[in-house]
Design an enzyme around this catalytic site. Structure first.
Site, short mmCIF file in Angstrom:
data_model
loop_
_atom_site.label_atom_id
_atom_site.label_comp_id
_atom_site.label_asym_id
_atom_site.label_seq_id
_atom_site.Cartn_x
_atom_site.Cartn_y
_atom_site.Cartn_z
N GLU A 184 58.69 -4.45 -47.49
CA GLU A 184 58.68 -3.33 -46.54
C GLU A 184 57.92 -2.13 -47.14
O GLU A 184 57.11 -1.50 -46.46
CB GLU A 184 60.11 -2.94 -46.20
CG GLU A 184 60.24 -1.66 -45.38
CD GLU A 184 61.53 -0.92 -45.67
OE1 GLU A 184 61.48 0.31 -45.89
OE2 GLU A 184 62.60 -1.56 -45.68
N HIS A 185 58.19 -1.82 -48.41
CA HIS A 185 57.52 -0.69 -49.06
C HIS A 185 56.04 -0.97 -49.27
O HIS A 185 55.19 -0.12 -48.95
CB HIS A 185 58.17 -0.41 -50.42
CG HIS A 185 59.43 0.38 -50.34
ND1 HIS A 185 59.57 1.62 -50.93
CD2 HIS A 185 60.62 0.13 -49.73
CE1 HIS A 185 60.78 2.09 -50.69
NE2 HIS A 185 61.44 1.20 -49.97
#
Length: 1238
Positions: A76-77
């Site tokens: 996600e990051h």
């Protein structure tokens, strides 16, 4: 509902007629399938100023390979931070959104990951900003790079996030649920990830993590696992084109960025092949159940929870200093044969309402009366697509902790049996009321102000089983209980016939069977959190040797099997009475008729369907409250709001405030007011709980500005407002009739006092961010008494003193009343008359009465105005269970009545928002929470930067000062007039122009990211009962805004277009040089005109620990900046072992990184740092040179400097002749929170 489908090109339009609330009936909706199979929901709202996109993917932490926790979170990051083939620069997506004052976020759950953003609907240079950001985001999904150079920084960011979670009660309890789960199920795994879990996976090199992310991307991300939701003012056709062109085309993944375009061959059969594939796909929208298709095969027959036994423990005890809490969880596997999934979801919502009920015959009220609990919460927790949990949570008092065994006995021996075998007719009536309230709440639901919050929720819903949900309920989020009756009994939906009564009785029988099936002693899981197990009534016999330490959250715990079937109720507890709630008298008569409700829903749905054909009837938002009536003892202000005058649901918001003109402000009087509010709540809450369930709400607030004031706000359907008002006024009259010798009334006073004390106990446990904000108010607002002042007053007072105060305040005619009514005004006269007749007597004037406190000339300022050249700080200890340090760094720019200062303050906040979080949080990793923006007090305005971190408060202060110097010199000091006008002034004007028809035309920051603008508005009322969605609605915010304006001066100079023009004139006239001077004077640490104070909260540590911590933080910050990964515990041990010896420290560091295969990287980073230090040595010598020598050198080189600046047309912020002024204003500690009191 009937659905039609048509195909335009390769986009499949699903003709769904959605059910929509009245607030959304003027916007258009469209559900379609994009050419590559992505399901898209498009929302065209002509009133929107922002455009939003949310993309959800059916992958999450349950996709992590066992033993590799945190990869999904890192994905996600890194997807957003690591760049793509087309946009390789790291952080470009985030920077682009921030540049246009947009907002973005992402989150990962067990089964899905969602990415969402919103930006203003603007065009720059012929390019629509939204389409540009969409192109960037879609490129990340097509060809992410997962740049290894920033991998370690994102691992640190995740670790910071986890460290913050470690102090969160809700996160601790959720992790405890995992510890009770089936260890073979993915749900049982730690999901966030930290430096240890992700560092171990990297095997000494970030390239391995990159390989894992690439593999995760290939396994988990594809169009058939994705949904998208767009919302904005564009037409549906335009939104369709954007969705198709940016995310809906075929994903062709290039093998190399360097591949020549001439080598790419176009296959003429590809397009037709795609079209063929689309035609073969089922276009029945109800066949979409992405989460089920993705996850059910992976879970197989593995259940989230195993049957309880001596081996499979059902209870966990966690040792913690946080508020004592017990959580009962009743797991349900949706694949069971006893109930259909739809029935389970419907009855689960009924369960939440019933077990969370606070009416007089509820278990919640029973436990409160016994003073065992403070709060009760009942909700559904969705562990997986096939496993949910019914969660009943109690916040315990000390008595509740001691009597947890009795509480559990009552729950299993009285509460559950009474609800399982209670009167069917009462249950059927109750379920019918809940169903009506559910539909009415949806009809009157406010439109989500933030488009991205709505789109993020909707894109996630699209992943679910749309057949079970019934796709027309997308905006509702769930089906209604009465929808099942429409299949067989549609003609009698609103009928009171025996057949309909029998149908509700059948529902009641099913619900009781549902309770009997799942809410049993053998099915329960129990989480107990508190300080001392030996004092807990349920577990005092357990041995301390059973404690373990959780490897991720580091709390002490033990698990146990408790045989709840052996619980027997004691004779002392047998008289407890529990029953179903009585019929709700606050439901409007017409809302009991389901046919009427169905017709309202259909009407709203049809309005939305044909919204594009209906002219936009836009309310003129330039309207402001008008003074309808007044005398020397009262004012009544009114504002008619067309949005709240819909014939189907007329609503009113009422606020009235009583201000004493004879009682002086003091800590004692503030405490009297707070006890008065709590006592009123105890008296009226049992009667008004039914109203709260129907969508009404009220607040009771003691003075938030220090004077002796009591303010009441209530909202809801106009016809019911008078009933709410009557109940509250009757409560005040009961208090005036109280006798301090009456034993029963003494008990009421004691409980109100306890509630007040609990409020201050909770305030003392607030995290450092909130403590900083509270500290700023206490220090700078003259009558914001300290926590110590208030608690001392609370301990001193008795009931006799309290009643004397009430008689002086409420029983005399010495109060000034301010009444403000917004929305439907049909009951305005009745409200005014009722208040006069039963409480305020404000129609009768009084000789020599001072008149309105808002009209007094030369009113003394309530806010401390800091002197120029001040650099204060106040440092306080944090709470015992908060390991974090915090700072609120506040620079006072000037007075709020100075229009130019206010305009430039908001403009400066906008410029800071472009780089603040990127520099301090993302690049420097200064803290896990970094916020900054405008901060308004009663009389003054300024800028704040607030940080929560493990770094020392002094380190945070230094980093903020460094950032401000960077902003002053590197951002503003290296640009020219043209860039300043084009990139800053003009873009900011475009942003605030979007708000020209709102009630506040200043630049509006996202307060969830930047923190609250007006801290006075953030003070929580003593009593706040009602739906938070309504409290946070645009109508309520407007109401509070205007009420504050009335209280401040009772005058309005409100014309949004004129205000906007005035702001534009100020901004367009200011030159870069003038603004640089303004910034230097206001924010520079070297300015003799700056007025600054910081509130610092530090965790309690010894001096040796502080020294070690500072060294640890300095080394940690250096390693983070260089992307060198090391566990905090390992680094801490290295620092401890070095014992202050620099050589030993360097040797141990090198040894540690050499074992990781990164010894050369460490050496290289250190050498570069040394070279940088040598390079700046000349500058350091310059600083130490006498000032007259510097001035002489500057004069000699002035011509060359001038020529250089003329070449580049830049304006240095600090001119050469100003070097003599570069002396920092020294820090000065204020002696305490009362330092500025007169």
């Amino acid at each position: 509902m009937s659905k039609t489908q048509s195909t335009i090109g390769t986009v499949v339009n699903c003709g769904v007629q959605f059910l929509t609330p009245l607030s959304c009936s003027d916007r258009s909706h469209k559900l379609c399938i994009l050419p590559n199979g992505i399901l898209a929901l498009l929302i065209s709202d002509p009133e929107d100023k922002m455009t939003s996109c949310s993309i959800s993917v059916a992958c999450g932490s349950h996709s992590d390979i066992k033993g590799q926790p945190g990869v999904a979170h890192l994905f996600e990051h890194m997807l957003l931070a690591g760049g793509s083939r087309d946009y390789p620069r790291p952080g470009y997506y985030v920077d682009t959104i921030a540049k246009y004052n947009g907002f973005q976020n992402a989150f990962t759950t067990g089964e899905q990951t969602t990415f969402y953003f919103e930006v203003p609907f603007l065009s720059t240079g012929g390019t629509v900003v939204f389409e540009n950001v969409m192109d960037i985001l879609s490129s990340y999904f097509r060809e992410p790079m997962f740049n290894p150079l920033i991998m370690n920084k994102e691992v640190y960011a995740i670790n910071n996030e986890h460290e913050s979670n470690m102090s969160s009660l809700s996160k601790i309890l959720y992790h405890a649920t995992r510890l009770l789960a089936n260890p073979d199920h993915p749900f049982s795994q730690f999901s966030t990830g930290n430096i240890k879990s992700l560092g171990n996976m990297s095997e000494h090199h970030s390239q391995n993590l990159r390989s894992m992310l690439t593999d995760y991307y290939k396994r988990c991300v594809s169009p058939d696992k994705m949904t998208i939701c767009l919302r904005g003012p564009q037409s549906l056709n335009m939104l369709t084109k954007i969705a198709c062109s940016k995310i809906g085309t075929n994903w062709t993944r290039r093998k190399s960025i360097r591949r020549s375009l001439s080598s790419i061959r176009v296959n003429p059969h590809i397009r037709s092949k795609i079209g063929t594939e689309n035609k073969k796909k089922s276009t029945n929208i109800e066949n979409f159940s992405i989460l089920q298709k993705e996850w059910l095969p992976k879970y197989g027959s593995i259940s989230c929870f195993l049957p309880c036994s001596n081996e499979n423990h059902n209870s966990i005890f966690i040792s913690s200093d946080k508020t004592s809490t017990v959580r009962f969880i009743f797991p349900i596997n949706l694949n069971g044969k006893s109930f259909y999934q739809n029935d389970v979801r419907l009855y689960s919502r009924i369960w939440c309402d019933l077990l969370g009920d606070e009416s007089p015959t509820s278990c919640c009220e029973l436990f409160k009366e016994k003073e065992w609990i403070v709060e009760c919460f009942a909700y559904v927790s969705e562990f997986t697509i096939q496993d949910i949990g019914l969660v009943l949570e109690f916040e315990l008092t000390n008595e509740g902790w001691k009597n947890l065994d009795n509480l559990s006995q009552i729950l299993f021996s009285i509460v559950i049996p009474n609800l399982t075998k209670g009167n069917l007719y009462d249950l059927a009536t109750y379920m019918k009321d809940v169903n009506s309230i559910d539909i009415v709440s949806f009809i009157n639901k406010n439109k989500e102000d933030s488009p991205m919050e709505e789109t993020s929720e909707l894109s996630g819903l699209l992943l679910e089983n749309l057949k079970d949900l019934n796709v027309c309920n997308i905006f509702k989020g769930n089906a209604s209980l009465s929808e099942d009756s429409s299949n067989d009994n549609s003609e009698i939906l609103g009928d009171n016939s025996q057949e309909m009564q029998n149908w509700w009785l059948a529902c009641a029988i099913k619900f009781q069977a549902f309770l009997a099936e799942f809410m049993t002693q053998s099915n329960v899981r129990m989480i107990i959190l508190g300080t001392n197990p030996h004092k807990c009534g349920l577990i005092k016999g357990f041995r301390k040797s059973k404690f373990k330490v959780d490897q991720y959250f580091e709390f002490k715990y033990f698990t146990e099997f408790i045989d709840f079937t052996n619980f027997k109720i004691s004779s002392k507890l047998e008289d407890c009475k529990i029953s179903y709630p009585v019929k709700n008298i606050f439901i409007l008569p017409e809302y009991h008729n389901l046919t009427v409700l169905r017709q309202i829903l259909l009407e709203s749905s049809l309005r939305s369907r044909y919204a594009t054909l209906t002219p936009l009837n836009k309310q003129t938002l330039n309207k402001q409250p008008r003074l309808a009536s007044f005398n020397s003892r009262y004012e009544i202000w009114v504002l008619e709001d067309k949005k709240m005058r819909d014939p189907i649901a007329k609503k009113t918001i009422l606020t009235f405030e009583l201000v004493s003109t004879v009682i002086e402000p003091s800590p004692y009087n503030t405490i009297y007011l707070e006890i008065l509010g709590q006592l009123l709540f105890k008296l009226v809450s049992p009667q008004l709980y039914s109203a709260i369930k129907c969508g009404y709400g009220y607040t009771i607030a003691a003075s938030d500005r220090g004077d002796v004031t009591l303010k009441f706000t209530m909202f809801g359907f106009t016809r019911g407002i008078i009933s709410i008002l009557k109940c509250i006024v009757e409560g005040t009259n009961k208090i005036l009739r109280m006798d301090y010798d009456n034993k029963y009334e003494k008990e009421y006073f004691r409980k109100a006092r306890i509630l007040t004390r609990n409020k201050y106990m909770n305030a003392s446990r607030e995290n450092c961010i909130k403590s900083c904000s509270i500290g700023l108010l206490i220090l700078l607002e003259r009558h914001m008494w300290t926590l110590e002042d208030r608690t001392n007053a609370l301990e001193d007072i008795d009931m006799k003193q309290f009643l004397n105060f009430c008689k002086t305040f409420l029983g005399n005619d010495d109060n000034f009343s301010t009444i403000y009514i917004q929305g439907d005004l049909s009951e305005a006269d009745n409200i005014n008359n009722f208040l006069n007749d039963h409480l305020t007597r404000h129609f009768s004037t009084k000789a020599n009465f001072p008149g309105s406190p808002h009209r007094q000339l030369n009113k003394p300022q309530k806010t401390v105005i800091l002197k120029p050249g001040t650099n204060y700080y106040l440092e306080q200890d944090g709470s015992a269970d908060d390991p974090n340090n915090g700072i609120s760094f506040f620079i006072q720019f000037g007075l709020r009545k100075d229009f130019k200062v206010v305009t430039l303050t908001y403009f400066t906040a906008y410029l800071l928002s472009l780089t603040l979080v990127t520099e301090l949080r993302n690049k420097k990793q200064v803290g896990y929470v970094v916020m900054g923006g405008v901060r308004e007090l009663t009389d003054s305005i300024g800028i704040h930067i607030t940080v929560m971190s493990s770094n020392s408060p002094q380190s945070l202060e230094d980093n903020i000062e460094e950032y401000l110097e960077y902003f002053e010199n590197e951002i503003l000091g290296t640009i020219n007039d043209y860039f300043f006008l084009k990139e800053y002034i003009n873009k900011y004007i475009n942003i605030i122009s979007l708000k020209c028809d709102s009630f506040d035309t200043n630049f509006t920051q996202n307060e969830s990211i930047s923190g609250p603008i007006n801290l006075m508005n953030e003070i929580i009322p003593n009593v706040k009962e009602g739906n938070n969605e309504i409290f946070n609605s645009g109508e309520m915010k407007q109401h509070q805004y205007f009420m504050n304006k009335i209280i401040e001066n009772g005058e309005f100079n409100y014309d949004s277009q004129k205000l906007l023009m005035k702001r534009k004139q100020i901004l367009e006239k200011i030159t870069l040089t003038e603004y640089q001077t303004f910034v230097h004077e206001k924010i520079s640490a070297f300015s003799s005109k700056r007025s600054k104070i910081s509130i610092r909260i530090k965790s309690v540590m010894s001096e040796e620990e502080i020294h070690e911590q500072q060294l640890l933080l300095q080394i940690s910050a250096f390693l983070r900046m260089k992307g060198l990964l090391i566990d905090n515990k390992e680094l801490k041990q290295i620092v401890i072992d070095a014992k202050g010896n620099p050589l030993a420290l360097a040797k141990n560091l090198l040894y540690a990184f050499r074992n990781k295969g990164e010894g050369w990287r460490l050496c290289s980073a250190i050498m570069k740092e040394i070279y940088g230090a040598i390079e700046t040595a000349s500058y350091q010598r310059l600083i130490k040179t006498p000032l007259n020598t510097i001035h002489h050198a500057v004069v000699i080189n002035s011509r060359q400097i001038k020529m250089k600046h003329e070449d580049y047309h830049c304006h240095p912020l600090i001119a050469p002749h100003d070097i003599a002024r570069r002396i920092k204003i020294p820090l000065k500690e204020v002696p305490g929170p009362n330092a500025f009191r007169n």
